[in-house]
Scaffold this motif. Structure first.
Motif, PDB file in Angstrom:
ATOM      1  N   VAL A 264       0.824  -1.211   0.000  1.00 11.12           N
ATOM      2  CA  VAL A 264       0.000   0.000   0.000  1.00 11.12           C
ATOM      3  C   VAL A 264       0.855   1.257   0.000  1.00 11.12           C
ATOM      4  CG1 VAL A 264      -1.708   1.332   1.287  1.00 11.12           C
ATOM      5  CG2 VAL A 264      -1.955  -1.148   1.077  1.00 11.12           C
ATOM      6  N   THR A 265       1.818   1.310   0.932  1.00  8.86           N
ATOM      7  CA  THR A 265       2.558   2.565   1.132  1.00  8.86           C
ATOM      8  C   THR A 265       3.681   2.771   0.130  1.00  8.86           C
ATOM      9  OG1 THR A 265       4.080   1.542   2.709  1.00  8.86           O
ATOM     10  CG2 THR A 265       2.041   2.515   3.582  1.00  8.86           C
TER      11      THR A 265
ATOM     12  N   LEU B 158       1.862   0.957  -4.313  1.00  9.44           N
ATOM     13  CA  LEU B 158       0.692   1.686  -4.809  1.00  9.44           C
ATOM     14  C   LEU B 158       0.924   3.188  -4.799  1.00  9.44           C
ATOM     15  CD1 LEU B 158      -2.267  -0.343  -3.268  1.00  9.44           C
ATOM     16  CD2 LEU B 158      -1.329  -0.444  -5.569  1.00  9.44           C
ATOM     17  N   ASN B 159       1.553   3.677  -3.729  1.00  2.00           N
ATOM     18  CA  ASN B 159       1.848   5.111  -3.681  1.00  2.00           C
ATOM     19  C   ASN B 159       2.806   5.519  -4.797  1.00  2.00           C
ATOM     20  OD1 ASN B 159       0.216   5.682  -1.520  1.00  2.00           O
ATOM     21  ND2 ASN B 159       1.834   5.548   0.014  1.00  2.00           N
ATOM     22  N   GLN B 160       3.747   4.631  -5.109  1.00  6.41           N
ATOM     23  CA  GLN B 160       4.679   4.926  -6.197  1.00  6.41           C
ATOM     24  C   GLN B 160       3.948   4.988  -7.534  1.00  6.41           C
ATOM     25  OE1 GLN B 160       7.755   5.782  -5.872  1.00  6.41           O
ATOM     26  NE2 GLN B 160       8.258   5.899  -8.052  1.00  6.41           N
TER      27      GLN B 160
ATOM     28  N   LEU C 163       0.814   5.762  -7.971  1.00  8.55           N
ATOM     29  CA  LEU C 163       0.034   6.999  -7.984  1.00  8.55           C
ATOM     30  C   LEU C 163       0.920   8.206  -8.241  1.00  8.55           C
ATOM     31  CD1 LEU C 163      -2.404   6.341  -4.990  1.00  8.55           C
ATOM     32  CD2 LEU C 163      -2.939   6.284  -7.431  1.00  8.55           C
ATOM     33  N   SER C 164       2.137   8.174  -7.679  1.00 10.68           N
ATOM     34  CA  SER C 164       3.068   9.289  -7.897  1.00 10.68           C
ATOM     35  C   SER C 164       3.490   9.369  -9.351  1.00 10.68           C
ATOM     36  CB  SER C 164       4.303   9.123  -7.003  1.00 10.68           C
ATOM     37  OG  SER C 164       3.955   9.168  -5.644  1.00 10.68           O
TER      38      SER C 164
END
Length: 228
Positions: free
Chosen positions: A35-36, A39-41, A43-44
């Motif tokens: 998740v952190t 997925l955050n990557q 989205l970035s």
């Protein structure tokens, strides 16, 4: 805890519930990693792609309003333009390797200009008429995403200020003309490289805009917006 308590009350197997609980806790770091980090990557990356898309729209506006005309004027006063003119006649069938080859070739070019043939007053007027437009571009926060284009805007602003501070641009001493030549060459070189990168972007992303850009190529003496 409510879920695990419900499972125990319904199934009555405390050992199995404890094992399931510890297994879930064991997988918790993996879930956090997914998740952190991953997925955050993703989205970035998507957000950065969207910002770069907006930035390329700004770059396109710059070339429509300022860049293409300035590039055409400076290249017309380049005594050695014949060395690279053929390399800058961009075609629709160019590959990534062809663009890379031209970039490499441009890295060895001097971007010289014949300062004695340049109408400094006309150049000053051209830049001053578009100063507010350039200032709005520089104030755009999306510019932080593209260092080379920001450097180009700074170089154009510096040239504009150099011409503005002098007032009378006739009869300048040779040393001063050489100084202005350096400022103009800086803008010219950055402009050519940025233009080539923008053409590459248009070819890959917007074929209809690329078609017009090819027909308006400032390096092509036979270029015409009229489709033949």
């Amino acid at each position: 805890m409510i879920i695990y308590l419900t499972k125990y009350l319904l199934l009555g197997d405390a050992l199995n519930t404890y094992q399931y609980l510890f297994n879930a806790i064991g997988f918790l770091p993996i879930n956090v990693l997914l998740v952190t980090v991953i997925l955050n990557q993703l989205l970035s990356v998507r957000a950065k792609r969207e910002r770069l898309e907006k930035l390329n729209m700004v770059i396109g506006t710059f070339f429509s309003e300022v860049g293409t005309g300035l590039l055409a004027y400076l290249s017309d006063h380049d005594p050695s333009l014949s060395r690279i003119r053929g390399d800058l006649i961009v075609r629709g069938d160019w590959t990534d390797e062809e663009f890379a080859r031209v970039r490499t070739r441009l890295g060895d070019y001097d971007y010289d200009v014949a300062i004695d043939r340049i109408d400094l007053a006309a150049l000053h007027t051209f830049l001053m008429e578009r100063r507010n437009f350039l200032l709005r571009l520089l104030e755009n926060p999306v510019m932080l995403e593209h260092e080379s284009f920001t450097d180009l805007l700074r170089a154009v602003f510096h040239l504009t200020e150099e011409l503005e501070r002098r007032g009378d641009l006739t009869g300048l001493p040779r040393n001063d003309l050489e100084h202005l030549t350096g400022d103009i060459r800086r803008v010219y070189g950055m402009l050519v490289r940025q233009w080539l990168d923008y053409m590459h972007y248009l070819q890959k992303s917007y074929p209809y805009l690329f078609s017009l850009a090819m027909r308006s190529n400032p390096f092509d003496e036979e270029a015409s917006p009229v489709v033949r």
